[in-house]
Write a protein that holds these residues in place. Sequence first.
Motif, short mmCIF file in Angstrom:
data_model
loop_
_atom_site.label_atom_id
_atom_site.label_comp_id
_atom_site.label_asym_id
_atom_site.label_seq_id
_atom_site.Cartn_x
_atom_site.Cartn_y
_atom_site.Cartn_z
N THR A 44 0.83 -1.21 0.00
CA THR A 44 0.00 0.00 0.00
C THR A 44 0.87 1.25 0.00
N PHE A 45 1.92 1.25 0.80
CA PHE A 45 2.81 2.41 0.87
C PHE A 45 3.49 2.66 -0.47
N PHE A 46 4.04 1.61 -1.07
CA PHE A 46 4.77 1.79 -2.33
C PHE A 46 3.83 2.18 -3.47
N LEU A 47 2.63 1.63 -3.52
CA LEU A 47 1.68 2.01 -4.57
C LEU A 47 1.23 3.46 -4.39
N PHE A 48 1.03 3.89 -3.15
CA PHE A 48 0.66 5.28 -2.89
C PHE A 48 1.76 6.22 -3.37
N GLN A 49 3.00 5.89 -3.05
CA GLN A 49 4.12 6.71 -3.51
C GLN A 49 4.25 6.68 -5.03
N PHE A 50 3.97 5.51 -5.62
CA PHE A 50 4.04 5.36 -7.07
C PHE A 50 3.08 6.32 -7.76
#
Length: 291
Positions: A153-159
């Motif tokens: 979730t964190f990496f997709l949000f940053q993406f």
Amino acid sequence: MDVVQLLVSGLANGCVYGLVALGFVLIYKATEAVNFAQGDLMMLGAFVTLGLVNPQYLGIPFWLALPLALLIMAAIGYLIDATILRAVFGESQTSVIILTIALGFVIRFVVGVIWGHDPQSLHSPLAGGELRFGGVVLSVADLAVIITTLLLTFFLFQFFQRTRIGLAMQAASQNQMAAYYMGIPVKRVQGLVWALAGVVAAVAGVLYASKGAIDPNAGFIGIKAFAAAVIGGFGSLPGALFGGIIVGVIEPFAARYLPPGYSQIAPYALLILVLVFRPHGLFAQVRTKKV
């Protein structure tokens, strides 16, 4: 202690719902379409991994099979968009919804033909182990689900917030024609989104299969995941996670403290309440569409 155990169990299940809900949100953020086959893609990802890992099939070591399964599901997601979704490019969202519902039935049929309809277990190193914290038991699979869901979730949000391709995906969902004239390859971007949704589905499928047996009907988990995405706020990646956790936590508490059968309707009762009192979801990112 019983309450803590119920909370831990619900958190792990909720993270699985959240992972599938992430797939819903990914497609929606980039295309404004709803993919009702996301739960079935999760189930397909689980069976693809099972076919690569289990000794009665190919018998590849788990940690070698996992990236291969992710690549296969990314390819399947991209091909679904390139060969099926582009045939209805520009059509109404209703057409896409009907198409993805039909696609889910096809995936369940194909999986049943290849792997059968009996429940099967994935030979995963995550399955079986347990951790004890006082009187609370947490399986290794549950811990892996929780950690993976938070990181993803964190990496997709940053993406979506910080990368050019992520911003291009959001621009394409806002106005496809304007995005095209700005030099954004809209069809290719949408294909990449479907590939990414396929990878997320595969991750969810592997983690789900590590928790217990799976069969072709496991794809129906997508219904609860859709409810989670709506409760959290459709279009919000953190909302998908929190919506999944809420649904996951409600179920064991309803099963424990309410009459038999109420645990099955509790998430949908909450969904109705959210739609009535907060239609955009609990963690919605409401934005004005640019035209």
